[in-house]
Design a protein around this motif. Sequence first.
Motif, PDB file in Angstrom:
ATOM      1  N   MET A   1      74.525 -20.635  11.696  1.00 57.39           N
ATOM      2  CA  MET A   1      73.401 -19.769  12.046  1.00 57.39           C
ATOM      3  C   MET A   1      73.136 -19.818  13.551  1.00 57.39           C
ATOM      4  O   MET A   1      73.481 -20.795  14.220  1.00 57.39           O
ATOM      5  CB  MET A   1      72.150 -20.201  11.278  1.00 57.39           C
ATOM      6  CG  MET A   1      72.265 -19.954   9.767  1.00 57.39           C
ATOM      7  SD  MET A   1      72.262 -18.198   9.286  1.00 57.39           S
ATOM      8  CE  MET A   1      74.004 -17.909   8.999  1.00 57.39           C
ATOM      9  N   ALA A   2      72.501 -18.790  14.066  1.00 58.57           N
ATOM     10  CA  ALA A   2      72.361 -18.639  15.513  1.00 58.57           C
ATOM     11  C   ALA A   2      71.013 -19.141  16.018  1.00 58.57           C
ATOM     12  O   ALA A   2      70.000 -19.100  15.300  1.00 58.57           O
ATOM     13  CB  ALA A   2      72.523 -17.170  15.886  1.00 58.57           C
ATOM     14  N   THR A   3      71.013 -19.603  17.261  1.00 59.76           N
ATOM     15  CA  THR A   3      69.773 -19.890  17.981  1.00 59.76           C
ATOM     16  C   THR A   3      69.475 -18.679  18.844  1.00 59.76           C
ATOM     17  O   THR A   3      70.277 -18.306  19.704  1.00 59.76           O
ATOM     18  CB  THR A   3      69.913 -21.144  18.857  1.00 59.76           C
ATOM     19  OG1 THR A   3      70.178 -22.267  18.021  1.00 59.76           O
ATOM     20  CG2 THR A   3      68.651 -21.394  19.661  1.00 59.76           C
ATOM     21  N   VAL A   4      68.292 -18.060  18.602  1.00 57.87           N
ATOM     22  CA  VAL A   4      67.951 -16.796  19.248  1.00 57.87           C
ATOM     23  C   VAL A   4      66.756 -17.004  20.169  1.00 57.87           C
ATOM     24  O   VAL A   4      65.679 -17.418  19.716  1.00 57.87           O
ATOM     25  CB  VAL A   4      67.636 -15.696  18.212  1.00 57.87           C
ATOM     26  CG1 VAL A   4      67.354 -14.374  18.909  1.00 57.87           C
ATOM     27  CG2 VAL A   4      68.795 -15.555  17.215  1.00 57.87           C
ATOM     28  N   LEU A   5      66.932 -16.730  21.449  1.00 61.25           N
ATOM     29  CA  LEU A   5      65.841 -16.816  22.423  1.00 61.25           C
ATOM     30  C   LEU A   5      65.158 -15.460  22.508  1.00 61.25           C
ATOM     31  O   LEU A   5      65.787 -14.455  22.841  1.00 61.25           O
ATOM     32  CB  LEU A   5      66.392 -17.231  23.786  1.00 61.25           C
ATOM     33  CG  LEU A   5      65.390 -17.251  24.946  1.00 61.25           C
ATOM     34  CD1 LEU A   5      64.237 -18.211  24.667  1.00 61.25           C
ATOM     35  CD2 LEU A   5      66.097 -17.609  26.255  1.00 61.25           C
ATOM     36  N   ILE A   6      63.849 -15.436  22.201  1.00 60.87           N
ATOM     37  CA  ILE A   6      63.062 -14.199  22.256  1.00 60.87           C
ATOM     38  C   ILE A   6      62.202 -14.249  23.513  1.00 60.87           C
ATOM     39  O   ILE A   6      61.357 -15.146  23.659  1.00 60.87           O
ATOM     40  CB  ILE A   6      62.167 -14.046  21.017  1.00 60.87           C
ATOM     41  CG1 ILE A   6      63.006 -14.107  19.743  1.00 60.87           C
ATOM     42  CG2 ILE A   6      61.374 -12.756  21.083  1.00 60.87           C
ATOM     43  CD1 ILE A   6      62.173 -14.257  18.473  1.00 60.87           C
ATOM     44  N   VAL A   7      62.400 -13.317  24.426  1.00 63.31           N
ATOM     45  CA  VAL A   7      61.635 -13.269  25.671  1.00 63.31           C
ATOM     46  C   VAL A   7      60.825 -11.983  25.670  1.00 63.31           C
ATOM     47  O   VAL A   7      61.362 -10.891  25.855  1.00 63.31           O
ATOM     48  CB  VAL A   7      62.568 -13.317  26.899  1.00 63.31           C
ATOM     49  CG1 VAL A   7      61.741 -13.403  28.184  1.00 63.31           C
ATOM     50  CG2 VAL A   7      63.536 -14.492  26.806  1.00 63.31           C
ATOM     51  N   ASP A   8      59.517 -12.124  25.434  1.00 66.13           N
ATOM     52  CA  ASP A   8      58.643 -10.944  25.340  1.00 66.13           C
ATOM     53  C   ASP A   8      57.219 -11.374  25.616  1.00 66.13           C
ATOM     54  O   ASP A   8      56.775 -12.426  25.127  1.00 66.13           O
ATOM     55  CB  ASP A   8      58.757 -10.315  23.945  1.00 66.13           C
ATOM     56  CG  ASP A   8      58.274  -8.876  23.913  1.00 66.13           C
ATOM     57  OD1 ASP A   8      57.129  -8.628  24.343  1.00 66.13           O
ATOM     58  OD2 ASP A   8      59.038  -8.005  23.462  1.00 66.13           O
ATOM     59  N   ASP A   9      56.480 -10.581  26.368  1.00 66.91           N
ATOM     60  CA  ASP A   9      55.091 -10.934  26.680  1.00 66.91           C
ATOM     61  C   ASP A   9      54.128 -10.523  25.564  1.00 66.91           C
ATOM     62  O   ASP A   9      52.953 -10.877  25.595  1.00 66.91           O
ATOM     63  CB  ASP A   9      54.656 -10.283  27.994  1.00 66.91           C
ATOM     64  CG  ASP A   9      54.681  -8.755  27.921  1.00 66.91           C
ATOM     65  OD1 ASP A   9      55.640  -8.199  27.353  1.00 66.91           O
ATOM     66  OD2 ASP A   9      53.737  -8.117  28.433  1.00 66.91           O
ATOM     67  N   ASP A  10      54.597  -9.814  24.563  1.00 62.92           N
ATOM     68  CA  ASP A  10      53.767  -9.397  23.421  1.00 62.92           C
ATOM     69  C   ASP A  10      53.841 -10.482  22.344  1.00 62.92           C
ATOM     70  O   ASP A  10      54.870 -10.638  21.667  1.00 62.92           O
ATOM     71  CB  ASP A  10      54.287  -8.056  22.886  1.00 62.92           C
ATOM     72  CG  ASP A  10      53.395  -7.478  21.781  1.00 62.92           C
ATOM     73  OD1 ASP A  10      52.742  -8.266  21.074  1.00 62.92           O
ATOM     74  OD2 ASP A  10      53.386  -6.247  21.621  1.00 62.92           O
TER      75      ASP A  10
ATOM     76  N   ASP B   1      72.501 -18.740  21.383  1.00 62.81           N
ATOM     77  CA  ASP B   1      73.597 -17.849  20.992  1.00 62.81           C
ATOM     78  C   ASP B   1      73.351 -16.399  21.379  1.00 62.81           C
ATOM     79  O   ASP B   1      74.300 -15.634  21.553  1.00 62.81           O
ATOM     80  CB  ASP B   1      73.822 -17.941  19.482  1.00 62.81           C
ATOM     81  CG  ASP B   1      74.260 -19.333  19.056  1.00 62.81           C
ATOM     82  OD1 ASP B   1      75.362 -19.737  19.462  1.00 62.81           O
ATOM     83  OD2 ASP B   1      73.490 -20.007  18.352  1.00 62.81           O
ATOM     84  N   VAL B   2      72.085 -16.004  21.485  1.00 61.31           N
ATOM     85  CA  VAL B   2      71.764 -14.624  21.841  1.00 61.31           C
ATOM     86  C   VAL B   2      70.343 -14.577  22.390  1.00 61.31           C
ATOM     87  O   VAL B   2      69.491 -15.395  22.013  1.00 61.31           O
ATOM     88  CB  VAL B   2      71.911 -13.683  20.618  1.00 61.31           C
ATOM     89  CG1 VAL B   2      70.977 -14.088  19.495  1.00 61.31           C
ATOM     90  CG2 VAL B   2      71.671 -12.229  21.007  1.00 61.31           C
ATOM     91  N   VAL B   3      70.094 -13.641  23.298  1.00 62.80           N
ATOM     92  CA  VAL B   3      68.763 -13.453  23.883  1.00 62.80           C
ATOM     93  C   VAL B   3      68.265 -12.065  23.515  1.00 62.80           C
ATOM     94  O   VAL B   3      68.976 -11.065  23.726  1.00 62.80           O
ATOM     95  CB  VAL B   3      68.798 -13.606  25.417  1.00 62.80           C
ATOM     96  CG1 VAL B   3      67.407 -13.377  26.006  1.00 62.80           C
ATOM     97  CG2 VAL B   3      69.328 -14.983  25.817  1.00 62.80           C
ATOM     98  N   LEU B   4      67.058 -12.007  22.938  1.00 63.80           N
ATOM     99  CA  LEU B   4      66.366 -10.735  22.725  1.00 63.80           C
ATOM    100  C   LEU B   4      65.356 -10.607  23.858  1.00 63.80           C
ATOM    101  O   LEU B   4      64.409 -11.381  23.952  1.00 63.80           O
ATOM    102  CB  LEU B   4      65.669 -10.713  21.366  1.00 63.80           C
ATOM    103  CG  LEU B   4      66.576 -10.914  20.139  1.00 63.80           C
ATOM    104  CD1 LEU B   4      65.759 -10.849  18.844  1.00 63.80           C
ATOM    105  CD2 LEU B   4      67.699  -9.880  20.111  1.00 63.80           C
TER     106      LEU B   4
END
Length: 452
Positions: A1-10, A46-49
């Motif tokens: 499974m992936a580690t997903v970095l979420i970068v969002d000010d909301d 693994d991925v950046v949103l």
Amino acid sequence: MATVLIVDDDAALREGLAEALSDLGHTPRLAASGREGLAALGGDVDVVLLDLRMPGMDGIEVLRRIRSVNNPPPVVVLTAFAGAANTIEAMRLGAFDHLSKPIGREELKVLLNRLPRRAPVVGHPQDDSGDTLIGTSESMRRVQKAIGLAADSDATVLILGETGTGKELVARALHVHGKRKDGPFVAVNCAAIPEDLLESELFGHVKGSFTGAAADRTGAFRDAANGTLFLDEIGDMPLAMQAKILRALQEQVVTPVGGKPTRTTARVIAATHRDLAKLVASHGFREDLYYRLNVVPIAIPALRDRVADITPLAGHFLARAAASGGRHKQLDAAALDKLRRHAWPGNVRELRNVIERACIMTRADVIGPGDIDISGIELKTALSELDADLPTAVAQLETKMIQSALEACGGNRTEAARRLNINRQLLYTKMQRYGLAEASENLTDRVGKDDD
């Protein structure tokens, strides 16, 4: 499974994405700003949103910084205000994709499933200095040996080979490795120059010798001086010009348009993709010039006849793409297998274009078979490469189409006939005519064993 970095000010969107990712079995990591996102970026991500519009450091700047690190994770840009400008800029900077908010759970699942696999270390393909005659196959070794034997000679060399095989590379190798290497290398494409200008291009002219001759011109023969003159596609040269070339070769004298004869010391290397012997027989090429050119013939094999060279050639083109400012990329085993199975009607030039296109259009550092786009170009290229009378060309095309249909259908003749829009009996008749019946039976047997 992936580690997903979420970068969002909301905050609401961050939490919603994190919940959906957790439900799908992935590990979310949250950041409320661009700077937080860069601080949270690690080798395990693994991925950046990435949100595009954020206060302070915006998504474009964050994307630029992420892509500048070694072996960066793929970045998917999310925005509620998708526009042409930000989409183009995000993709130009290396984003894997650019999606509009909101993004649903199913869309998120599909996105994660199509992300490229990250290789922990991607080896850099060996770079070669410039374009070289790459290949270790026996047929290319023969070409390389012939170049070595003929390089120091003043004899005329005739290079034969299909379009895209690298005839000019052979000519340049003869020049660079020979005693004339310190002289100029002058290349003239005889098929690209209008007939009324070719004489001036080759032999030169004096001022005022014809309308538009505003100054003296030396011409390619004299420009080549003590070096090498390469006459590419000489098979397309008009018959009237062939007689003048023959005289120049025999007497080592050229006459500029409107001028006086002058000696030439250039070594001449000619090349063509045409069958000159057939042209001579049909009176399309002078027999005496053919024998004058064909002192040292060097035949370059088609790429389909030297499959062993595809891997080193692909590596060379990957290195060239990286040297031009791109990222270093590799081909996985399935992609290499796809390259080896292709017929390459456009030869090395086609392979170069395919690799270059894959490097541009693939965000991952490892290029897979789905990134190798050779569909839709083979037939077009094959048609452009046919050099035969109409019945022979039709037979070549029919053979290729039948082979492709049979392979696609696992040897099933009924299905192949349906795909080709002909009846089964006609298909079988053509298969017998072109010697494909036995190959089809072998293919069917193989498929049957695979099914077992």
